[in-house]
Structure formats: C-alpha cells, structure tokens
Design a protein around this motif. Structure first.
Motif, PDB file in Angstrom:
ATOM      1  N   GLU A   1      75.380 102.540  49.679  1.00  0.00           N
ATOM      2  CA  GLU A   1      74.759 103.422  48.689  1.00  0.00           C
ATOM      3  C   GLU A   1      73.886 102.540  47.805  1.00  0.00           C
ATOM      4  O   GLU A   1      74.332 101.497  47.333  1.00  0.00           O
ATOM      5  CB  GLU A   1      75.836 104.098  47.834  1.00  0.00           C
ATOM      6  N   VAL A   2      72.647 102.961  47.616  1.00  0.00           N
ATOM      7  CA  VAL A   2      71.716 102.230  46.767  1.00  0.00           C
ATOM      8  C   VAL A   2      71.335 103.151  45.612  1.00  0.00           C
ATOM      9  O   VAL A   2      70.922 104.292  45.836  1.00  0.00           O
ATOM     10  CB  VAL A   2      70.451 101.796  47.537  1.00  0.00           C
ATOM     11  N   SER A   3      71.482 102.656  44.395  1.00  0.00           N
ATOM     12  CA  SER A   3      71.139 103.470  43.229  1.00  0.00           C
ATOM     13  C   SER A   3      70.044 102.797  42.416  1.00  0.00           C
ATOM     14  O   SER A   3      69.876 101.577  42.450  1.00  0.00           O
ATOM     15  CB  SER A   3      72.371 103.716  42.357  1.00  0.00           C
ATOM     16  N   VAL A   4      69.323 103.621  41.706  1.00  0.00           N
ATOM     17  CA  VAL A   4      68.304 103.140  40.779  1.00  0.00           C
ATOM     18  C   VAL A   4      68.158 104.177  39.672  1.00  0.00           C
ATOM     19  O   VAL A   4      68.223 105.381  39.922  1.00  0.00           O
ATOM     20  CB  VAL A   4      66.946 102.892  41.486  1.00  0.00           C
ATOM     21  N   VAL A   5      68.025 103.700  38.461  1.00  0.00           N
ATOM     22  CA  VAL A   5      67.703 104.579  37.339  1.00  0.00           C
ATOM     23  C   VAL A   5      66.222 104.397  37.070  1.00  0.00           C
ATOM     24  O   VAL A   5      65.767 103.282  36.811  1.00  0.00           O
ATOM     25  CB  VAL A   5      68.547 104.248  36.085  1.00  0.00           C
TER      26      VAL A   5
ATOM     27  N   PRO B   1      71.301 108.324  29.683  1.00  0.00           N
ATOM     28  CA  PRO B   1      70.748 108.131  28.327  1.00  0.00           C
ATOM     29  C   PRO B   1      69.246 107.851  28.379  1.00  0.00           C
ATOM     30  O   PRO B   1      68.741 107.306  29.358  1.00  0.00           O
ATOM     31  CB  PRO B   1      71.510 106.909  27.805  1.00  0.00           C
ATOM     32  N   ARG B   2      68.559 108.218  27.322  1.00  0.00           N
ATOM     33  CA  ARG B   2      67.123 107.979  27.231  1.00  0.00           C
ATOM     34  C   ARG B   2      66.867 106.476  27.195  1.00  0.00           C
ATOM     35  O   ARG B   2      67.713 105.694  26.793  1.00  0.00           O
ATOM     36  CB  ARG B   2      66.563 108.660  25.987  1.00  0.00           C
ATOM     37  N   GLY B   3      65.677 106.087  27.620  1.00  0.00           N
ATOM     38  CA  GLY B   3      65.292 104.678  27.616  1.00  0.00           C
ATOM     39  C   GLY B   3      65.023 104.178  26.215  1.00  0.00           C
ATOM     40  O   GLY B   3      64.914 104.966  25.264  1.00  0.00           O
ATOM     41  N   PRO B   4      64.878 102.859  26.058  1.00  0.00           N
ATOM     42  CA  PRO B   4      64.662 102.277  24.732  1.00  0.00           C
ATOM     43  C   PRO B   4      63.359 102.724  24.077  1.00  0.00           C
ATOM     44  O   PRO B   4      63.231 102.678  22.861  1.00  0.00           O
ATOM     45  CB  PRO B   4      64.662 100.766  24.987  1.00  0.00           C
ATOM     46  N   GLU B   5      62.402 103.204  24.893  1.00  0.00           N
ATOM     47  CA  GLU B   5      61.141 103.697  24.338  1.00  0.00           C
ATOM     48  C   GLU B   5      61.231 105.178  24.014  1.00  0.00           C
ATOM     49  O   GLU B   5      60.294 105.773  23.513  1.00  0.00           O
ATOM     50  CB  GLU B   5      59.990 103.396  25.308  1.00  0.00           C
ATOM     51  N   GLY B   6      62.388 105.816  24.308  1.00  0.00           N
ATOM     52  CA  GLY B   6      62.607 107.219  23.979  1.00  0.00           C
ATOM     53  C   GLY B   6      62.406 108.188  25.130  1.00  0.00           C
ATOM     54  O   GLY B   6      62.663 109.375  24.986  1.00  0.00           O
ATOM     55  N   GLY B   7      61.929 107.708  26.271  1.00  0.00           N
ATOM     56  CA  GLY B   7      61.675 108.593  27.403  1.00  0.00           C
ATOM     57  C   GLY B   7      62.918 108.873  28.224  1.00  0.00           C
ATOM     58  O   GLY B   7      63.903 108.136  28.178  1.00  0.00           O
ATOM     59  N   GLY B   8      62.861 109.966  28.984  1.00  0.00           N
ATOM     60  CA  GLY B   8      63.974 110.362  29.829  1.00  0.00           C
ATOM     61  C   GLY B   8      64.172 109.411  31.000  1.00  0.00           C
ATOM     62  O   GLY B   8      63.276 108.660  31.380  1.00  0.00           O
ATOM     63  N   ARG B   9      65.361 109.468  31.568  1.00  0.00           N
ATOM     64  CA  ARG B   9      65.709 108.648  32.733  1.00  0.00           C
ATOM     65  C   ARG B   9      66.357 109.544  33.789  1.00  0.00           C
ATOM     66  O   ARG B   9      66.917 110.586  33.476  1.00  0.00           O
ATOM     67  CB  ARG B   9      66.678 107.525  32.358  1.00  0.00           C
ATOM     68  N   GLN B  10      66.281 109.106  35.038  1.00  0.00           N
ATOM     69  CA  GLN B  10      66.818 109.867  36.160  1.00  0.00           C
ATOM     70  C   GLN B  10      67.488 108.898  37.133  1.00  0.00           C
ATOM     71  O   GLN B  10      66.901 107.889  37.512  1.00  0.00           O
ATOM     72  CB  GLN B  10      65.678 110.587  36.883  1.00  0.00           C
ATOM     73  N   LEU B  11      68.714 109.228  37.534  1.00  0.00           N
ATOM     74  CA  LEU B  11      69.425 108.454  38.544  1.00  0.00           C
ATOM     75  C   LEU B  11      69.020 108.954  39.923  1.00  0.00           C
ATOM     76  O   LEU B  11      69.005 110.160  40.179  1.00  0.00           O
ATOM     77  CB  LEU B  11      70.936 108.615  38.357  1.00  0.00           C
ATOM     78  N   TYR B  12      68.681 108.006  40.807  1.00  0.00           N
ATOM     79  CA  TYR B  12      68.367 108.304  42.196  1.00  0.00           C
ATOM     80  C   TYR B  12      69.352 107.546  43.079  1.00  0.00           C
ATOM     81  O   TYR B  12      69.721 106.409  42.772  1.00  0.00           O
ATOM     82  CB  TYR B  12      66.956 107.849  42.549  1.00  0.00           C
ATOM     83  N   ILE B  13      69.760 108.172  44.184  1.00  0.00           N
ATOM     84  CA  ILE B  13      70.698 107.571  45.131  1.00  0.00           C
ATOM     85  C   ILE B  13      70.107 107.647  46.545  1.00  0.00           C
ATOM     86  O   ILE B  13      69.530 108.667  46.931  1.00  0.00           O
ATOM     87  CB  ILE B  13      72.066 108.303  45.128  1.00  0.00           C
ATOM     88  N   LEU B  14      70.302 106.569  47.298  1.00  0.00           N
ATOM     89  CA  LEU B  14      69.942 106.526  48.706  1.00  0.00           C
ATOM     90  C   LEU B  14      71.173 106.134  49.491  1.00  0.00           C
ATOM     91  O   LEU B  14      71.833 105.130  49.162  1.00  0.00           O
ATOM     92  CB  LEU B  14      68.827 105.496  48.951  1.00  0.00           C
ATOM     93  N   MET B  15      71.529 106.913  50.509  1.00  0.00           N
ATOM     94  CA  MET B  15      72.643 106.588  51.381  1.00  0.00           C
ATOM     95  C   MET B  15      72.066 105.947  52.638  1.00  0.00           C
ATOM     96  O   MET B  15      71.229 106.552  53.322  1.00  0.00           O
ATOM     97  CB  MET B  15      73.449 107.838  51.726  1.00  0.00           C
ATOM     98  N   LEU B  16      72.517 104.730  52.941  1.00  0.00           N
ATOM     99  CA  LEU B  16      72.107 104.033  54.154  1.00  0.00           C
ATOM    100  C   LEU B  16      73.210 104.150  55.182  1.00  0.00           C
ATOM    101  O   LEU B  16      74.361 103.772  54.913  1.00  0.00           O
ATOM    102  CB  LEU B  16      71.823 102.562  53.865  1.00  0.00           C
ATOM    103  N   ASP B  17      72.904 104.693  56.355  1.00  0.00           N
ATOM    104  CA  ASP B  17      73.901 104.860  57.417  1.00  0.00           C
ATOM    105  C   ASP B  17      73.832 103.708  58.387  1.00  0.00           C
ATOM    106  O   ASP B  17      72.853 103.181  58.717  1.00  0.00           O
ATOM    107  CB  ASP B  17      73.673 106.182  58.155  1.00  0.00           C
TER     108      ASP B  17
END
Length: 157
Positions: A108-112, A141-157
């Motif tokens: 599983e690979v994640s990135v915010v 949580p929002r970033g240090p500059e105040g903008g929104g963040r989104q978690l993304y996930i990739l499943m590697l088989d």
C-alpha cells in the motif's frame, strides 16, 4: 531525465526547489524539521532527484521526491516537487515510476496531497490519479498555508 539518489551536495539545490513551492507546501526552507528530514532521507537513501542535464551532485534540480519505507509493505510518499521550469515535461512521472518500482508488492502506498480547494495543487492530484492512486474520505488537517489536504492510496498487487 535520469532519477538518481540525492546526495548531501544536493541539499542547497533541494532547498532552492523547496523555496519555489512554499506557496503550496508552507514554509520549509527555514524550517529546521524539514531540513533535518531532508538530510535524514538523503543519508538513508530515500531521497531521489532529477538534476538539470543529468548533472553531477550539486547541480540545479528539476524535481525531487522523499519516501518512507519504514513500515513496509506500507510505503509513503512524503514530498514531491518539480521546478517550475521542468513542469509538464515528465519529471514528476519519472520520479513516480522510479519510486513505485522500488516498492515490493503486495503493498500500500499513501500520499497526502493538496485538496480540491487549492487550484495550484490540481497537477499533483492528477499525477497521483494517473498512477492509480484513489482519494480517500478520511479527514486530513489543513496544510500550514491553510489549504485543504487529501489522502490518496495506491494498492500494488
């Protein structure tokens, strides 16, 4: 465009790259935690970059990426940035392909990354989606500059 392990000689250029993207990421160049994290990732072989003209360490960077492999098979992309002059030329995709090949499947690979409210973050969101990452519903949580963040996930088989 050759992706290589970053070296200590690249730190100055890495900070120049970081300065270019602080508007989106928030303060980094003068943040001792960011600098220590960068140095640690370089020492541990988890920092990769593309140098201008595939140059030697210390040459200007076209892009860079930091990854975490500590909790394998759960991997994390901690930071990815491309210089303004290298955007839309394949640098981000080259960095992504390089690190994804390093991860052992299954994994599983994640990135915010940036939320939909940050127009400047749209290219990052598109990049992750192009590689098969899926946005998650988990609140971030929002970033240090105040903008929104989104978690993304990739499943590697």
């Amino acid at each position: 465009m050759k992706v290589v392990n970053a070296t200590k000689e690249d730190i100055k250029q890495w900070l120049i790259l970081a300065a270019e993207v602080e508007e989106l990421f928030g303060p980094m160049v003068n943040d001792p935690l960011f600098v220590r994290t960068l140095e640690r990732n370089i020492c541990e072989g988890r920092a990769f970059c593309i140098r201008e003209n595939d140059g030697v360490p210390g040459e200007p960077l076209l892009g860079g990426i930091l990854i975490s492999t500590r909790n394998a098979p759960s991997y994390k992309i901690g930071w990815l940035a491309v210089s303004e002059k290298a955007r839309n030329q394949g640098a981000a995709s080259a960095l992504m392909r390089h690190v994804l090949e390093l991860f052992q499947s299954p994994a599983e690979v994640s990135v915010v990354t940036f939320g939909e409210d940050l127009e400047g973050g749209l290219p990052a969101r598109k990049l992750y989606e192009k590689f098969g990452f899926v946005p998650q519903e988990d609140p971030i949580p929002r970033g240090p500059e105040g903008g929104g963040r989104q978690l993304y996930i990739l499943m590697l088989d």
